[in-house]
Design a protein around this motif. Structure first.
Motif, PDB file in Angstrom:
ATOM      1  N   ALA A  37       8.955   8.141  26.434  1.00  0.00           N
ATOM      2  CA  ALA A  37       8.069   7.687  25.355  1.00  0.00           C
ATOM      3  C   ALA A  37       8.350   8.433  24.060  1.00  0.00           C
ATOM      4  O   ALA A  37       8.367   7.835  22.970  1.00  0.00           O
ATOM      5  CB  ALA A  37       6.608   7.871  25.769  1.00  0.00           C
ATOM      6  N   VAL A  41       9.878   7.542  19.597  1.00  0.00           N
ATOM      7  CA  VAL A  41       9.127   7.872  18.383  1.00  0.00           C
ATOM      8  C   VAL A  41      10.062   8.635  17.454  1.00  0.00           C
ATOM      9  O   VAL A  41      10.561   9.701  17.798  1.00  0.00           O
ATOM     10  CB  VAL A  41       7.887   8.727  18.715  1.00  0.00           C
ATOM     11  CG1 VAL A  41       7.170   9.138  17.429  1.00  0.00           C
ATOM     12  CG2 VAL A  41       6.951   7.974  19.641  1.00  0.00           C
ATOM     13  N   TYR A  44       6.191  10.721  12.750  1.00  0.00           N
ATOM     14  CA  TYR A  44       4.758  10.536  12.917  1.00  0.00           C
ATOM     15  C   TYR A  44       3.984  11.567  12.105  1.00  0.00           C
ATOM     16  O   TYR A  44       4.545  12.565  11.630  1.00  0.00           O
ATOM     17  CB  TYR A  44       4.370  10.666  14.405  1.00  0.00           C
ATOM     18  CG  TYR A  44       4.769  11.988  15.028  1.00  0.00           C
ATOM     19  CD1 TYR A  44       3.911  13.084  15.024  1.00  0.00           C
ATOM     20  CD2 TYR A  44       6.026  12.160  15.606  1.00  0.00           C
ATOM     21  CE1 TYR A  44       4.276  14.296  15.572  1.00  0.00           C
ATOM     22  CE2 TYR A  44       6.404  13.367  16.155  1.00  0.00           C
ATOM     23  CZ  TYR A  44       5.528  14.423  16.135  1.00  0.00           C
ATOM     24  OH  TYR A  44       5.903  15.633  16.665  1.00  0.00           O
ATOM     25  N   ASP A 191      -1.300  11.467  27.290  1.00  0.00           N
ATOM     26  CA  ASP A 191      -2.075  10.286  26.923  1.00  0.00           C
ATOM     27  C   ASP A 191      -1.701   9.145  27.863  1.00  0.00           C
ATOM     28  O   ASP A 191      -0.522   8.812  28.019  1.00  0.00           O
ATOM     29  CB  ASP A 191      -1.776   9.899  25.474  1.00  0.00           C
ATOM     30  CG  ASP A 191      -2.635   8.750  24.999  1.00  0.00           C
ATOM     31  OD1 ASP A 191      -3.733   8.999  24.483  1.00  0.00           O
ATOM     32  OD2 ASP A 191      -2.210   7.578  25.167  1.00  0.00           O
ATOM     33  N   GLU A 193      -2.181   5.943  27.696  1.00  0.00           N
ATOM     34  CA  GLU A 193      -1.667   4.706  27.093  1.00  0.00           C
ATOM     35  C   GLU A 193      -0.265   4.896  26.508  1.00  0.00           C
ATOM     36  O   GLU A 193       0.666   4.158  26.830  1.00  0.00           O
ATOM     37  CB  GLU A 193      -2.620   4.222  26.000  1.00  0.00           C
ATOM     38  CG  GLU A 193      -2.166   2.930  25.336  1.00  0.00           C
ATOM     39  CD  GLU A 193      -3.135   2.440  24.275  1.00  0.00           C
ATOM     40  OE1 GLU A 193      -2.774   1.501  23.537  1.00  0.00           O
ATOM     41  OE2 GLU A 193      -4.255   2.985  24.189  1.00  0.00           O
ATOM     42  N   SER A 194      -0.099   5.893  25.648  1.00  0.00           N
ATOM     43  CA  SER A 194       1.199   6.104  25.007  1.00  0.00           C
ATOM     44  C   SER A 194       2.193   6.837  25.907  1.00  0.00           C
ATOM     45  O   SER A 194       3.396   6.808  25.657  1.00  0.00           O
ATOM     46  CB  SER A 194       1.016   6.903  23.715  1.00  0.00           C
ATOM     47  OG  SER A 194       0.650   8.251  23.997  1.00  0.00           O
ATOM     48  N   TYR A 198       0.912  15.372  24.792  1.00  0.00           N
ATOM     49  CA  TYR A 198       0.414  15.709  23.462  1.00  0.00           C
ATOM     50  C   TYR A 198      -0.199  17.111  23.383  1.00  0.00           C
ATOM     51  O   TYR A 198      -0.588  17.557  22.292  1.00  0.00           O
ATOM     52  CB  TYR A 198      -0.608  14.668  22.993  1.00  0.00           C
ATOM     53  CG  TYR A 198      -1.957  14.743  23.679  1.00  0.00           C
ATOM     54  CD1 TYR A 198      -2.970  15.562  23.177  1.00  0.00           C
ATOM     55  CD2 TYR A 198      -2.231  13.977  24.806  1.00  0.00           C
ATOM     56  CE1 TYR A 198      -4.210  15.626  23.794  1.00  0.00           C
ATOM     57  CE2 TYR A 198      -3.462  14.033  25.430  1.00  0.00           C
ATOM     58  CZ  TYR A 198      -4.449  14.858  24.914  1.00  0.00           C
ATOM     59  OH  TYR A 198      -5.672  14.923  25.540  1.00  0.00           O
TER      60      TYR A 198
END
Length: 247
Positions: A37, A41, A44, A191, A193-194, A198
């Motif tokens: 994941a 990215v 951000y 997390d 969902e993502s 984190y």
């Protein structure tokens, strides 16, 4: 006859599964998913909550607004408490960290240019600025558990709960002694969902070899990978920054 008895294969499979406790297996899957994941990215914005222990003393917690670009690596930071700013961009500013303190004698100089690992740049830090961000964090954690730490004697609890309105997988590893790990208890926050890792909270040992308080805590909140910073936001001359010397 050399064939296995009907129950032998299932018993062997069960023993193989027991070689790695279910909690650790789940943790490794979360790490793999988080690494994938994070690789998707590029840049951000987030709020970093940080607290570290240095030379036996627990530093005050810090809350920092950050912007990160993974390639080429760059990070801009602004402390919420006093407005201090710092920016590092790979290949720019002669490879130096550009910072503007707002307190003490250091503030009198205005803008500083420092090597990322210089003593003044490392004040209050366990890692240089080049190690800030989600990608660097997941790289360090994966390197440790997939390459360095080969034992499987840690107690590992994985559970899911709601935090700040989001579902979170929380992993807590407890180690039996400082001979097995430099940390006594490690907590990791994913997390749901993502799938991003984190945050983490690592606790040390005291002088008697008993679990003690925080060694380091890094939690990235309000991660925004949609309203992303552009390249100009990683330049010292950005009009909203105060990182250009007035002399």
């Amino acid at each position: 006859m050399d064939g296995a008895s009907p129950g032998q294969n299932s018993a062997e499979d069960e023993n193989a599964n027991q070689q790695q406790p279910a909690g650790l297996e789940h943790f490794h899957k979360l790490l793999q998913d988080a690494r994938t994941a994070t690789s998707q990215v590029d840049r951000y914005k987030a709020t970093l909550e940080k607290q570290v222990r240095l030379n036996g003393e627990l530093c005050d917690p810090e809350t920092i607004d950050i912007k990160v670009r993974h390639r080429p690596f760059a990070v801009y930071m602004k402390w919420q408490s006093d407005g201090k700013e710092a920016l590092y961009a790979e290949g720019e500013n002669n490879g130096k960290l550009v910072a503007r303190p707002t307190r003490g004698l250091a503030a009198l100089k205005g803008v500083w240019e420092l090597q990322p690992d210089a003593p003044k740049a490392m004040v209050g830090c366990r890692y240089p600025v080049t190690e800030i961000g989600l990608e660097k964090m997941i790289e360090r954690v994966c390197a440790y558990y997939f390459e360095e730490y080969q034992n499987e004697i840690a107690s590992c609890d994985v559970h899911q709960e709601e935090r700040d309105g989001r579902q979170v997988h929380i992993v807590e590893l407890t180690f039996p002694s400082k001979d097995e790990s430099q940390y006594s208890i490690c907590k990791y926050y994913f997390d749901a969902e993502s799938k991003l890792l984190y945050g983490l909270e690592l606790c040390e040992w005291n002088y008697e070899g008993e679990p003690a308080g925080i060694a380091e805590k890094f939690v990235y909140r309000d991660i925004d990978a949609e309203q992303i910073p552009d390249d100009n936001e990683f330049r010292v001359d950005h009009p909203k920054y105060s990182l250009v010397s007035k002399r």
